[in-house]
Design an enzyme around this catalytic site. Structure first.
Site, PDB file in Angstrom:
ATOM      1  N   HIS A   9       0.841  -1.205   0.000  1.00 54.95           N
ATOM      2  CA  HIS A   9       0.000   0.000   0.000  1.00 54.95           C
ATOM      3  C   HIS A   9       0.880   1.260   0.000  1.00 54.95           C
ATOM      4  CE1 HIS A   9      -3.089  -2.617   2.343  1.00 54.95           C
ATOM      5  NE2 HIS A   9      -3.537  -2.496   1.110  1.00 54.95           N
ATOM      6  N   SER A  20      -2.877  -7.572   3.140  1.00 51.19           N
ATOM      7  CA  SER A  20      -3.117  -7.394   4.577  1.00 51.19           C
ATOM      8  C   SER A  20      -3.446  -8.734   5.214  1.00 51.19           C
ATOM      9  CB  SER A  20      -4.276  -6.429   4.806  1.00 51.19           C
ATOM     10  OG  SER A  20      -3.956  -5.159   4.323  1.00 51.19           O
ATOM     11  N   LYS A  57     -16.452  -7.588   5.713  1.00 52.01           N
ATOM     12  CA  LYS A  57     -15.147  -7.997   6.249  1.00 52.01           C
ATOM     13  C   LYS A  57     -15.049  -7.696   7.734  1.00 52.01           C
ATOM     14  CE  LYS A  57     -11.943  -7.517   2.307  1.00 52.01           C
ATOM     15  NZ  LYS A  57     -10.790  -6.732   1.854  1.00 52.01           N
ATOM     16  N   ARG A  98      -2.213  -6.315  -8.203  1.00 51.34           N
ATOM     17  CA  ARG A  98      -1.223  -7.366  -7.988  1.00 51.34           C
ATOM     18  C   ARG A  98      -1.331  -8.381  -9.118  1.00 51.34           C
ATOM     19  NH1 ARG A  98      -3.052  -7.597  -1.854  1.00 51.34           N
ATOM     20  NH2 ARG A  98      -4.892  -7.125  -3.058  1.00 51.34           N
TER      21      ARG A  98
HETATM   22  P1  ADP Z   1      -5.652  -6.117   0.828  1.00 48.51           P
HETATM   23  O1  ADP Z   1      -6.077  -6.834  -0.426  1.00 48.51           O
HETATM   24  O2  ADP Z   1      -4.196  -6.208   1.099  1.00 48.51           O
HETATM   25  O3  ADP Z   1      -6.539  -6.401   2.017  1.00 48.51           O
HETATM   26  P2  ADP Z   1      -6.979  -3.534   0.477  1.00 48.51           P
HETATM   27  O4  ADP Z   1      -8.337  -4.067   0.312  1.00 48.51           O
HETATM   28  O5  ADP Z   1      -6.736  -2.638   1.635  1.00 48.51           O
HETATM   29  O6  ADP Z   1      -5.807  -4.607   0.535  1.00 48.51           O
HETATM   30  O7  ADP Z   1      -6.496  -2.861  -0.870  1.00 48.51           O
HETATM   31  C1  ADP Z   1      -6.534  -1.505  -1.187  1.00 48.51           C
HETATM   32  C2  ADP Z   1      -5.914  -1.303  -2.535  1.00 48.51           C
HETATM   33  O8  ADP Z   1      -4.517  -1.565  -2.467  1.00 48.51           O
HETATM   34  C3  ADP Z   1      -6.440  -2.187  -3.657  1.00 48.51           C
HETATM   35  O9  ADP Z   1      -6.449  -1.423  -4.830  1.00 48.51           O
HETATM   36  C4  ADP Z   1      -5.402  -3.285  -3.737  1.00 48.51           C
HETATM   37  O10 ADP Z   1      -5.363  -3.870  -5.022  1.00 48.51           O
HETATM   38  C5  ADP Z   1      -4.134  -2.502  -3.447  1.00 48.51           C
HETATM   39  N1  ADP Z   1      -3.053  -3.333  -2.922  1.00 48.51           N
HETATM   40  C6  ADP Z   1      -3.068  -4.121  -1.832  1.00 48.51           C
HETATM   41  N2  ADP Z   1      -1.878  -4.731  -1.647  1.00 48.51           N
HETATM   42  C7  ADP Z   1      -1.070  -4.305  -2.663  1.00 48.51           C
HETATM   43  C8  ADP Z   1       0.272  -4.597  -3.056  1.00 48.51           C
HETATM   44  N3  ADP Z   1       1.020  -5.463  -2.383  1.00 48.51           N
HETATM   45  N4  ADP Z   1       0.763  -3.972  -4.161  1.00 48.51           N
HETATM   46  C9  ADP Z   1      -0.018  -3.122  -4.856  1.00 48.51           C
HETATM   47  N5  ADP Z   1      -1.286  -2.825  -4.553  1.00 48.51           N
HETATM   48  C10 ADP Z   1      -1.820  -3.401  -3.473  1.00 48.51           C
END
Ligand code: ADP
Length: 161
Positions: A17, A128, A41, A90
């Site tokens: 992030h 996460s 969630k 990703r």
């Molecule tokens: P997670 O899937 O880790 O629970 P979130 O729902 O908080 O994450 O994701 C928020 C945004 O950050 C989404 O657009 C997700 O694709 C992106 N994201 C999460 N992890 C990564 C990463 N390792 N690299 C790039 N983007 C990411």
């Protein structure tokens, strides 16, 4: 001024992030990291705790703000007068879901554009939920999340089983 919104669960914020935030902050005038309340969630951290952790991590950025919202993303965007959503991508598994979300948000408000940023290779496996899993089973999360929040995650994971 071009304000972009980077929405997600951030439960908790990871280095993946943070990489997206850093790159977005260079590209847009302002970035609002938005912790969205997702009723499906059940989180490890409360919304307030997630906001606090992100604020600590982005303290050094002059053009990054952190907020939370319970409701439709497009409504928050109208309120903030922003038309830009940032998403990190990703693997292919992200693509299908994000593609659908981008089309839905554009349908709800045709002025809204979603910008996708590719993850850096070293963060492509990072989520996460994988961080939480590693922490809960006592694994080392150094390098996966920002240094200044490691203690909080380790502490929380001990009460979260
Ligand atoms: P997670 O899937 O880790 O629970 P979130 O729902 O908080 O994450 O994701 C928020 C945004 O950050 C989404 O657009 C997700 O694709 C992106 N994201 C999460 N992890 C990564 C990463 N390792 N690299 C790039 N983007 C990411």
């Amino acid at each position: 001024m071009r304000t972009s919104i980077y929405p997600g669960s951030f439960d908790p914020i990871t280095n993946g992030h943070l990489d997206i935030i850093t790159r977005a902050a260079k590209t847009f005038d302002e970035v609002i990291v938005l912790v969205l309340v997702n009723p499906d969630k059940k989180g490890m951290f409360s919304i307030e705790e997630r906001v606090e952790l992100i604020k600590r991590v982005v303290k050094g950025f002059k053009n990054v703000k952190v907020k939370s919202y319970s409701g439709l993303l497009v409504n928050f965007m109208k309120k903030e007068n922003s038309q830009i959503i940032i998403k990190g991508l990703r693997a292919m598994s992200d693509f299908e879901y994000e593609f659908q979300m981008a089309l839905m948000n554009n349908k709800l408000d045709p002025n809204v554009e979603t910008f996708f940023m590719m993850t850096r290779a070293e963060y492509s496996y990072l989520s996460s939920s994988s961080v939480k899993q590693v922490a809960i089973f006592g694994g080392c999360i150094k390098g996966l999340v920002p240094e200044e929040i490691i203690k909080d995650i380790v502490k929380k994971s001990k009460t979260f089983k």
